[in-house]
Enzyme design. Structure first.
Site, mmCIF file in Angstrom:
data_model
loop_
_atom_site.group_PDB
_atom_site.id
_atom_site.type_symbol
_atom_site.label_atom_id
_atom_site.label_comp_id
_atom_site.label_asym_id
_atom_site.label_seq_id
_atom_site.Cartn_x
_atom_site.Cartn_y
_atom_site.Cartn_z
ATOM 1 N N ASN A 103 -81.330 60.664 83.940
ATOM 2 C CA ASN A 103 -80.634 59.450 83.523
ATOM 3 C C ASN A 103 -79.389 59.758 82.707
ATOM 4 O O ASN A 103 -78.342 59.121 82.866
ATOM 5 C CB ASN A 103 -81.572 58.552 82.706
ATOM 6 C CG ASN A 103 -82.490 57.716 83.568
ATOM 7 O OD1 ASN A 103 -82.166 57.408 84.710
ATOM 8 N ND2 ASN A 103 -83.642 57.349 83.042
ATOM 9 N N GLU A 139 -91.084 56.343 84.125
ATOM 10 C CA GLU A 139 -91.138 57.164 85.335
ATOM 11 C C GLU A 139 -92.557 57.576 85.704
ATOM 12 O O GLU A 139 -92.762 58.492 86.506
ATOM 13 C CB GLU A 139 -90.282 58.416 85.157
ATOM 14 C CG GLU A 139 -90.811 59.451 84.161
ATOM 15 C CD GLU A 139 -90.397 59.193 82.728
ATOM 16 O OE1 GLU A 139 -90.378 60.152 81.926
ATOM 17 O OE2 GLU A 139 -90.095 58.031 82.397
#
Length: 228
Positions: A103, A139
């Site tokens: 990210n 996640e």
């Protein structure tokens, strides 16, 4: 059921032009003066809005998978079925390796795309009626499937890990792979003993922690001990 004198209630989907409407239906028996049954009365009302809200409450908005809220009930039900019918069950927890770094490097929109691609892989591999896939949050994902045996279970979990690698999503910040990879902690339950679903979940979480020490790895154990 109506002939026995009882009222029937159910929910029925009606699809037309690729649009599904849900009906709440009541079927009430009608009797003659001699108490013989002459027919029935059917009452139906549109419950589509309620069904949509129910779906929203148990599904993850990004991936469309089941969410954490629905996991406990499903896991407990599937565990009880495995024990009742002595059928093997596999549960597993999955985590994207170095997702924070992904990210930071590629941006959160790209990270969201990774999660939707991963959800597609899991749905493809776990699409049978007795398979379930959940997004735990962030996640992390969780899955449940019926297994033929211990060896076949381990091989199938490994196929899931390899399928994610096969997406070939570049991850230059990963310390273990040039592409996005996952670590998986799984548990094989034979169905021959008594176990609580929460224990299987806890064991899968412990195995995920061990798998994450190596990254891009599967750690699977066999659960066979009874609860005292």
């Amino acid at each position: 059921q109506v002939k026995s004198g009882a009222t029937w209630h159910g929910e029925i989907p009606v699809t037309e032009d690729n649009t599904t409407m849900w009906l709440g239906v009541d079927v009430l028996p009608m009797q003659n003066t001699d108490y013989s049954y002459s027919g029935f009365r059917l009452l139906a009302h549109d419950i589509s809005s309620r069904k949509s809200l129910e779906k929203i409450s148990i599904t993850d908005a990004l991936t469309g998978l089941l969410n954490r809220r629905s996991l406990d009930d499903v896991l407990e039900r599937q565990t009880k079925l495995a024990i009742r019918y002595k059928q093997p069950l596999t549960v597993g927890m999955l985590d994207v390796d170095f997702f924070k770094q992904y990210n930071d490097s590629y941006g959160h929109p790209a990270g969201d795309k990774v999660l939707t691609h991963l959800a597609s892989v899991l749905t493809r591999f776990l699409g049978r009626p007795d398979d379930f896939v959940f997004r735990m949050g962030g996640e992390e994902f969780f899955f449940i499937f019926n297994s033929d045996d211990e060896k076949g279970s381990a091989a199938y979990v490994e196929k899931i890990r390899e399928a994610v690698n096969g997406l070939k999503i570049e991850h230059k910040e990963s310390a273990v792979n040039d592409y996005v990879s996952v670590s998986i902690g799984a548990v094989y339950f034979s169905g021959e003993s008594v176990v609580d679903g929460k224990l299987l979940l806890s064991d899968a979480d412990d195995n995920l922690y061990k798998a994450k020490e190596l990254r891009d790895f599967v750690v699977q154990t066999v659960e066979g001990g009874a609860i005292v």
